[in-house]
Design an enzyme around this catalytic site. Structure first.
Site, PDB file in Angstrom:
ATOM      1  N   ASN A  11       0.910  -1.206   0.145  1.00 28.24           N
ATOM      2  CA  ASN A  11       0.131  -0.154  -0.028  1.00 28.24           C
ATOM      3  C   ASN A  11       0.873   1.257   0.093  1.00 28.24           C
ATOM      4  O   ASN A  11       1.500   1.512   1.084  1.00 28.24           O
ATOM      5  CB  ASN A  11      -0.891  -0.072   1.294  1.00 28.24           C
ATOM      6  CG  ASN A  11      -1.654   1.381   1.362  1.00 28.24           C
ATOM      7  OD1 ASN A  11      -1.750   2.139   0.534  1.00 28.24           O
ATOM      8  ND2 ASN A  11      -2.185   1.368   2.481  1.00 28.24           N
ATOM      9  N   TRP A  12       1.050   1.862  -1.061  1.00 28.53           N
ATOM     10  CA  TRP A  12       1.816   2.956  -1.301  1.00 28.53           C
ATOM     11  C   TRP A  12       1.351   4.399  -0.633  1.00 28.53           C
ATOM     12  O   TRP A  12       1.867   5.268  -0.511  1.00 28.53           O
ATOM     13  CB  TRP A  12       2.208   3.247  -2.701  1.00 28.53           C
ATOM     14  CG  TRP A  12       2.993   2.024  -3.457  1.00 28.53           C
ATOM     15  CD1 TRP A  12       3.356   1.065  -2.893  1.00 28.53           C
ATOM     16  CD2 TRP A  12       3.680   2.292  -4.643  1.00 28.53           C
ATOM     17  NE1 TRP A  12       3.927   0.281  -3.894  1.00 28.53           N
ATOM     18  CE2 TRP A  12       4.327   1.148  -5.076  1.00 28.53           C
ATOM     19  CE3 TRP A  12       3.701   3.334  -5.783  1.00 28.53           C
ATOM     20  CZ2 TRP A  12       4.902   0.838  -6.328  1.00 28.53           C
ATOM     21  CZ3 TRP A  12       4.377   2.959  -6.972  1.00 28.53           C
ATOM     22  CH2 TRP A  12       4.718   1.835  -7.050  1.00 28.53           C
ATOM     23  N   LYS A  13       0.058   4.353  -0.327  1.00 23.34           N
ATOM     24  CA  LYS A  13      -0.653   5.435   0.348  1.00 23.34           C
ATOM     25  C   LYS A  13      -0.626   6.586  -0.686  1.00 23.34           C
ATOM     26  O   LYS A  13      -0.332   6.475  -1.829  1.00 23.34           O
ATOM     27  CB  LYS A  13       0.131   5.700   1.735  1.00 23.34           C
ATOM     28  CG  LYS A  13      -0.088   4.376   2.762  1.00 23.34           C
ATOM     29  CD  LYS A  13      -0.177   4.562   4.073  1.00 23.34           C
ATOM     30  CE  LYS A  13       0.372   3.566   4.671  1.00 23.34           C
ATOM     31  NZ  LYS A  13      -0.067   3.631   6.061  1.00 23.34           N
ATOM     32  N   HIS A  98      -9.359   0.858   5.320  1.00 27.60           N
ATOM     33  CA  HIS A  98      -8.204   1.180   6.110  1.00 27.60           C
ATOM     34  C   HIS A  98      -8.327   2.018   7.227  1.00 27.60           C
ATOM     35  O   HIS A  98      -9.231   3.010   7.095  1.00 27.60           O
ATOM     36  CB  HIS A  98      -7.069   1.763   4.769  1.00 27.60           C
ATOM     37  CG  HIS A  98      -5.822   1.615   5.323  1.00 27.60           C
ATOM     38  ND1 HIS A  98      -5.400   2.599   6.186  1.00 27.60           N
ATOM     39  CD2 HIS A  98      -4.597   0.893   5.203  1.00 27.60           C
ATOM     40  CE1 HIS A  98      -4.013   2.435   6.165  1.00 27.60           C
ATOM     41  NE2 HIS A  98      -3.803   1.280   5.848  1.00 27.60           N
ATOM     42  N   GLU A 100      -6.713   4.607   7.803  1.00 26.10           N
ATOM     43  CA  GLU A 100      -6.502   6.153   7.431  1.00 26.10           C
ATOM     44  C   GLU A 100      -7.975   6.508   6.861  1.00 26.10           C
ATOM     45  O   GLU A 100      -8.127   7.800   6.797  1.00 26.10           O
ATOM     46  CB  GLU A 100      -5.372   6.061   6.775  1.00 26.10           C
ATOM     47  CG  GLU A 100      -4.089   5.976   7.535  1.00 26.10           C
ATOM     48  CD  GLU A 100      -2.813   5.306   6.585  1.00 26.10           C
ATOM     49  OE1 GLU A 100      -2.986   5.531   5.504  1.00 26.10           O
ATOM     50  OE2 GLU A 100      -1.970   5.095   7.513  1.00 26.10           O
ATOM     51  N   GLU A 168      -5.297  -5.072  10.788  1.00 30.37           N
ATOM     52  CA  GLU A 168      -4.367  -4.192  10.880  1.00 30.37           C
ATOM     53  C   GLU A 168      -4.696  -3.283  12.231  1.00 30.37           C
ATOM     54  O   GLU A 168      -5.290  -2.226  12.145  1.00 30.37           O
ATOM     55  CB  GLU A 168      -4.478  -3.201   9.874  1.00 30.37           C
ATOM     56  CG  GLU A 168      -4.227  -3.694   8.125  1.00 30.37           C
ATOM     57  CD  GLU A 168      -3.517  -2.707   7.558  1.00 30.37           C
ATOM     58  OE1 GLU A 168      -2.373  -3.307   7.020  1.00 30.37           O
ATOM     59  OE2 GLU A 168      -4.075  -1.599   7.392  1.00 30.37           O
ATOM     60  N   GLY A 174       2.423   2.089  10.718  1.00 32.71           N
ATOM     61  CA  GLY A 174       3.531   3.162  10.729  1.00 32.71           C
ATOM     62  C   GLY A 174       4.417   3.610  11.830  1.00 32.71           C
ATOM     63  O   GLY A 174       4.832   4.523  11.977  1.00 32.71           O
ATOM     64  N   SER A 212       3.484  -2.191  10.350  1.00 31.99           N
ATOM     65  CA  SER A 212       4.973  -2.440  10.509  1.00 31.99           C
ATOM     66  C   SER A 212       5.576  -3.624  10.198  1.00 31.99           C
ATOM     67  O   SER A 212       6.561  -4.131  11.144  1.00 31.99           O
ATOM     68  CB  SER A 212       5.269  -2.009  12.065  1.00 31.99           C
ATOM     69  OG  SER A 212       4.707  -0.443  12.286  1.00 31.99           O
ATOM     70  N   GLY A 233       2.928  -1.194   4.539  1.00 31.65           N
ATOM     71  CA  GLY A 233       2.785   0.137   3.875  1.00 31.65           C
ATOM     72  C   GLY A 233       4.330   0.656   3.807  1.00 31.65           C
ATOM     73  O   GLY A 233       4.687   0.489   2.575  1.00 31.65           O
ATOM     74  N   GLY A 234       4.824   1.251   4.817  1.00 32.22           N
ATOM     75  CA  GLY A 234       5.999   1.831   4.372  1.00 32.22           C
ATOM     76  C   GLY A 234       7.010   1.051   3.807  1.00 32.22           C
ATOM     77  O   GLY A 234       7.786   1.660   2.691  1.00 32.22           O
TER      78      GLY A 234
HETATM   79  C1  PEP Z   1      -0.880   0.066   5.935  1.00 33.48           C
HETATM   80  O1  PEP Z   1      -0.746   1.229   5.836  1.00 33.48           O
HETATM   81  O2  PEP Z   1      -1.511  -0.691   5.619  1.00 33.48           O
HETATM   82  C2  PEP Z   1       0.407  -0.473   6.725  1.00 33.48           C
HETATM   83  C3  PEP Z   1       0.286  -1.577   7.387  1.00 33.48           C
HETATM   84  O3  PEP Z   1       1.389   0.467   7.035  1.00 33.48           O
HETATM   85  P1  PEP Z   1       2.717   0.420   7.705  1.00 33.48           P
HETATM   86  O4  PEP Z   1       3.392  -1.064   7.147  1.00 33.48           O
HETATM   87  O5  PEP Z   1       3.574   1.348   7.140  1.00 33.48           O
HETATM   88  O6  PEP Z   1       2.677  -0.007   9.219  1.00 33.48           O
END
Ligand code: PEP
Length: 254
Positions: A11-13, A98, A100, A168, A174, A212, A233-234
Site C-alpha cells: 500500500n503506497w498510500k 483502511h 486511515e 491491521e 507506521g 509495521s 505500507g512503508g
Molecule cells: C498500512 O498502511 O496498511 C500499513 C500496514 O502500514 P505500515 O506497514 O507502514 O505500518
C-alpha cells in the site's frame, strides 16, 4: 480470484510522483521476474499512478489495486473514484476500510460495507481492513472490535474468492510496533472462526496481517498458521525491502 500463499500486498498510500512510482514498479517487476517464485504479489499505488502502472505491470503477474473506492459506481461525487473506474484501468483489487479512512476520514462500518459491495459489483477482489485502536487494545476490547467491524462491514455477497480480510491494529500502522506473535495468532484464529460463522465457506477466506511489517519480522509473522500474507505500507516503498518481505513469506510458506 485464486491467490497463492503468501499474498504480499503493498500500500503506497499518498506517495510517489510519476517518475518515482514507475521506477519503483519496474524494480518490483524485475525482482519478480528474476525470482520466479510462488505466492501472489500486489501493489496499490495512488490513483494518479494507476494508468501508467497498469501498462507496466501488464503480463507481470503482479496485481494492481486501488486504495479505496466510492460506494456509488459513478455520478456527482467530486474527488471520488468509482470501483468500475478501477476495474476499467486494470485494477484487480481494492482496499476498503483502511484505518486511515476509518479514523482519518470518519468512515464507519456501514460506509465500508457499501464500498466493499461496490468493489464486488465491479468484479474486484476486496481487501477489507479491520483493527483496534490503542485505547481499545488497552481496554482489552480487541476481539470485540474485530467482531463489530466484521459484522458491520462485511458485504452480503462476500465469499472466500472475492474477499480478503486484513487485520491491521491501528496502533501498529507506521509506528514500528507490532503485536506479539501470540496476539496476531489469536486475533487471526478468532477471525477465521468468526468468518466461518458469518460467510458461507468463510473459514477459507485469506487473512492478511498489516502494521509495521519489515524484512526482519515478516518471516515470523507469515509462519503463523492463520496468516496468509501481509499488507505492507512503508516498507513497500522500498523495492529491496518489499522483495525481502516477499522472500521471507515464501520461506515461511515452504
Ligand atoms: C498500512 O498502511 O496498511 C500499513 C500496514 O502500514 P505500515 O506497514 O507502514 O505500518
Amino acid at each position: 480470484m485464486p491467490l497463492a500463499k503468501p499474498f504480499v500486498l503493498g500500500n503506497w498510500k499518498m506517495n510517489g510522483l510519476r517518475a518515482d512510482g514507475e521506477a519503483l514498479a519496474l524494480r518490483i517487476i524485475e525482482q519478480q521476474r528474476r525470482g520466479e517464485r510462488g505466492g501472489t504479489l500486489g501493489i496499490c499505488p495512488p490513483a494518479t499512478l494507476l494508468a501508467p502502472l497498469a501498462a507496466l505491470l501488464d503480463g507481470s503477474g503482479i496485481l494492481l489495486g486501488g486504495q479505496d473506492c466510492a460506494p456509488a459506481p459513478a455520478g456527482a461525487f467530486t474527488g471520488d473514484i468509482g470501483a468500475p473506474m478501477l476495474a476499467d484501468i486494470g485494477c484487480r483489487l481494492v482496499i476498503v476500510g483502511h484505518s486511515e479512512r476509518r479514523h482519518g476520514h470518519g468512515e464507519d462500518d456501514r460506509l465500508v460495507r457499501a464500498k466493499a459491495a461496490a468493489g464486488h459489483a465491479a468484479g474486484l477482489l476486496v481487501v477489507l481492513c479491520v483493527g483496534e485502536t490503542e485505547p481499545e487494545r488497552e481496554a482489552g476490547a480487541t476481539i470485540d472490535v474485530l467482531d463489530r467491524q466484521l459484522a458491520g462491514s462485511l458485504p452480503e455477497d462476500a465469499t472466500a474468492e472475492n474477499l480478503v480480510v486484513a487485520y491491521e491494529p491501528v496502533w501498529a500502522i507506521g509506528t514500528g510496533r507490532t503485536p506479539s506473535v501470540a496476539d496476531i495468532a489469536s486475533a487471526h484464529a478468532h477471525m477465521r472462526a468468526r468468518l466461518g460463522a458469518l460467510v458461507d465457506g468463510g473459514s477459507a477466506l485469506r487473512l492478511l496481517y498489516g502494521g509495521s511489517v519489515k524484512p526482519a519480522n515478516a518471516g515470523q509473522i507469515m509462519a503463523i498458521p492463520d496468516v496468509d500474507g501481509v499488507l505492507v505500507g512503508g516498507a513497500s516503498l522500498d523495492a529491496g525491502q518489499f522483495d525481502a518481505i516477499y522472500s521471507a513469506g515464501q520461506r515461511a510458506a515452504a
